[in-house]
Design an enzyme around this catalytic site. Structure first.
Site, mmCIF file in Angstrom:
data_model
loop_
_atom_site.group_PDB
_atom_site.id
_atom_site.type_symbol
_atom_site.label_atom_id
_atom_site.label_comp_id
_atom_site.label_asym_id
_atom_site.label_seq_id
_atom_site.Cartn_x
_atom_site.Cartn_y
_atom_site.Cartn_z
ATOM 1 C CG ASP A 120 46.394 23.065 41.104
ATOM 2 O OD1 ASP A 120 47.556 22.830 41.495
ATOM 3 O OD2 ASP A 120 45.786 24.119 41.364
ATOM 4 N N GLY A 135 54.716 23.690 29.860
ATOM 5 C CA GLY A 135 53.701 24.642 29.422
ATOM 6 C C GLY A 135 53.240 24.373 28.008
ATOM 7 C CG ASN A 147 42.168 23.956 42.396
ATOM 8 O OD1 ASN A 147 41.052 24.254 42.829
ATOM 9 N ND2 ASN A 147 43.106 24.862 42.180
#
Length: 331
Positions: free
Chosen positions: A268, A236, A46
């Protein structure tokens, strides 16, 4: 004395397992899904795809079975501009697969079928100096060490070998609790941190490794004391904090999104965005890390907007427009 790479043929080398990803075409329990779509996924691949789309030269190293799934992974990565010429094919062990289950609420459930895979047989004897020839940087995650009996040793050997050849190294712990015991995970991940230059934990991973600390900034200093010259702590929906020697902790705001579809692959994408700027030697040191964190937060947010681990990742021009506040012309 470390050996410097000669001609640069790859900006970043990644090492890890890629799998075939099976996703149901409709939401609901996996047991009753009649139709699936097929793609590929894997943390390191990824990142390689994300970097390639952002204009960097990426080389993916992995072990695949001699089967149609291995063919699919290798051809998909090559089609995205990733160098797969040093990937190994194992006639004795299969390519892994995994399934996602979307129930319409929360993150998808993920079911892995990777035990005994070709990638799980990675050992220190497989690691070769030519993996790093003509490269600038190595990126690894904490998933590969959990896959087999000797995979952790292989990752450690690769990190040491890369640094001996003059490469810098980034390490994303990418904790996968389904793959090993908490004791083994904590011991192994902590042992790998001193072997990297750039450490990329999420807040939950930082708490797992060090326990809960009174302030988030304390994680950065604790990790830097272990050896890395820089730490990017992922928060996040609250953005990220960067830590570098001689600088105060650097907080970066999150990239705003209206809704979250699928968080798998967001870390990723964060790593790809970060490395795409962090490795840009044309930028001065005083602005490079902040811009890298901004790109990382944007990439991570974008990755939550679609199903699939990498399919919706932007190209460099698209990312630059988004960071500048622009919008794409769609019609």
């Amino acid at each position: 004395m470390t050996q410097k790479p000669q001609s640069v043929q790859a900006d970043v080398v990644t090492i890890g397992e890629s799998m075939v990803s099976m996703q149901p075409m409709a939401e609901g329990p996996l047991a009753y899904a009649p139709l699936f779509t097929k793609s590929i996924a894997g943390a390191e691949s990824n990142v390689a795809i994300g970097l390639s789309r952002l204009g960097l030269r990426a080389r993916w190293i992995g072990r695949l079975g001699v089967d149609p799934f291995g063919d699919l992974i290798q051809s998909t990565l090559a089609g995205e501009g990733v160098d797969t010429s040093l990937a190994e094919r194992d006639p004795q062990h299969p390519t892994a697969i995994y399934f996602k289950e979307f129930k319409g609420y929360g993150d998808p459930n993920v079911y892995y079928y990777r035990k005994g895979s070709a990638a799980s047989r990675l050992s220190p004897e497989h690691v070769k100096p030519e993996w790093f020839h003509g490269a600038r940087h190595l990126h690894v995650t904490g998933i590969t060490p959990a896959l087999g009996e000797r995979t952790a040793d292989a990752v450690a050997v690769a990190m040491k070998m890369a640094r001996s050849q003059g490469l810098t190294v980034s390490f994303d712990p990418n904790l996968r609790r389904k793959l090993w015991t908490e004791e083994a995970a904590r011991r192994t991940l902590l042992a790998l941190i001193p072997l990297c230059d750039l450490f990329l934990p999420g807040l939950e991973e930082a708490e797992f490794l060090l326990g809960e600390l009174p302030e988030e900034e304390q994680y950065g200093q604790r990790f830097r004391d272990m050896g890395p010259s820089a730490v990017a702590l992922k928060l996040g929906e609250r953005g990220a904090i960067g830590f570098e020697e001689g600088r105060a902790p650097l907080r970066v705001s999150p990239y705003p999104v209206a809704r979250v579809v699928d968080t798998v692959g967001a870390g990723d994408a964060f790593a790809a965005g970060l490395l795409s700027v962090y490795l840009n030697q044309a930028l001065t040191a005083d602005i490079r890390f902040e811009r890298a964190l901004q790109a990382a937060c944007a990439m991570g947010a974008i990755a939550t907007q679609y199903r699939g681990d990498w399919e919706g990742l932007p190209k460099r021009a698209e990312l630059d427009r988004l960071l500048a506040g622009g919008r794409d012309v769609t019609r």
